[in-house]
Design a protein around this motif. Structure first.
Motif, short mmCIF file in Angstrom:
data_model
loop_
_atom_site.label_atom_id
_atom_site.label_comp_id
_atom_site.label_asym_id
_atom_site.label_seq_id
_atom_site.Cartn_x
_atom_site.Cartn_y
_atom_site.Cartn_z
N GLU A 118 0.86 -0.81 -0.35
CA GLU A 118 -0.22 -0.10 0.18
C GLU A 118 0.95 1.46 -0.01
O GLU A 118 0.57 2.43 -0.59
N GLN A 119 1.93 0.92 0.16
CA GLN A 119 2.40 2.32 0.85
C GLN A 119 3.94 2.26 -0.37
O GLN A 119 4.80 2.72 0.10
N ARG A 134 -7.78 4.62 -5.53
CA ARG A 134 -7.43 3.71 -5.39
C ARG A 134 -8.39 2.82 -5.13
O ARG A 134 -9.66 3.58 -4.21
N TYR A 136 -9.59 -0.65 -3.07
CA TYR A 136 -8.22 -2.13 -2.34
C TYR A 136 -9.08 -2.98 -2.40
O TYR A 136 -10.61 -3.19 -2.65
#
Length: 201
Positions: A118-119, A134, A136
């Protein structure tokens, strides 16, 4: 992807546009850069001689990719370019995606990129753009896995219900890993239909 050369793999994927745009399959013996250059010439996007364009220079390569995608998206309307395993791309490959996102010159083009971290620095960078979104994704649940086994893999429903919890726990809902494990079991003839009498009532 060819993990030893992600940029080449990215460009080879892009060269697959040869079939819908020219009704010809790209020459499989060419490298990614060679295939891209060959396609661009056949489409009339460049008229340079081979020694007048240097795709080893990042800007030349980014401009050519941008030009090709702009043309292809206008012709195919829309064009979705799916890039999986973004985490495994090197800086040269990411620079191409950076260029496309920064300049956004193709209105009918969508870039769909899948990433595990995610980062990831690139994801954080692109998230600042208003046209980037984005989403998820959660791993498949046991119930999802049962459905997938029955509907997509044609596994006996009772067998699917039996092995789904193991698959979900072992593969953490990753269908690619599930598929690999199923293939391994199939090679050992472990996925045959289980006789009704062997199932507890």
């Amino acid at each position: 992807l060819n993990w030893s050369n992600p940029l080449d793999s990215l460009l080879l994927g892009l060269s697959q546009l040869s079939l819908p745009l020219t009704a010809q399959v790209s020459n499989p013996s060419l490298s990614g850069q060679e295939a891209l250059l060959d396609l661009a010439r056949r489409l009339g996007l460049i008229a340079h001689q081979p020694n007048e364009i240097d795709l080893s220079q990042a800007l030349h390569l980014q401009l050519l990719v941008g030009e090709l995608l702009s043309y292809a998206s206008q012709q195919l309307k829309p064009l979705v370019w799916i890039v999986d395993d973004l985490d495994l791309l090197d800086q040269d490959a990411l620079a191409i995606l950076d260029y496309l996102i920064e300049h956004r010159g193709a209105p009918y083009l969508m870039l769909l990129m899948c990433v595990r971290k995610e980062q990831h620095a690139a994801v954080l960078r692109w998230s600042a753009h208003p046209h980037c979104q984005r989403f998820y994704l959660a791993p498949f649940s046991v119930r999802d896995t049962v459905t997938w086994l029955i509907e997509e893999q044609y596994i006996n429903p009772r067998l699917a219900a039996e092995i789904a919890p193991y698959l979900q726990q072992t593969c953490q809902g990753n269908l690619q890993l599930c598929r690999m494990l199923l293939d391994s079991w199939a090679e050992r003839d472990l996925l045959g239909i289980v006789p009704e009498a062997q199932w507890p009532q």
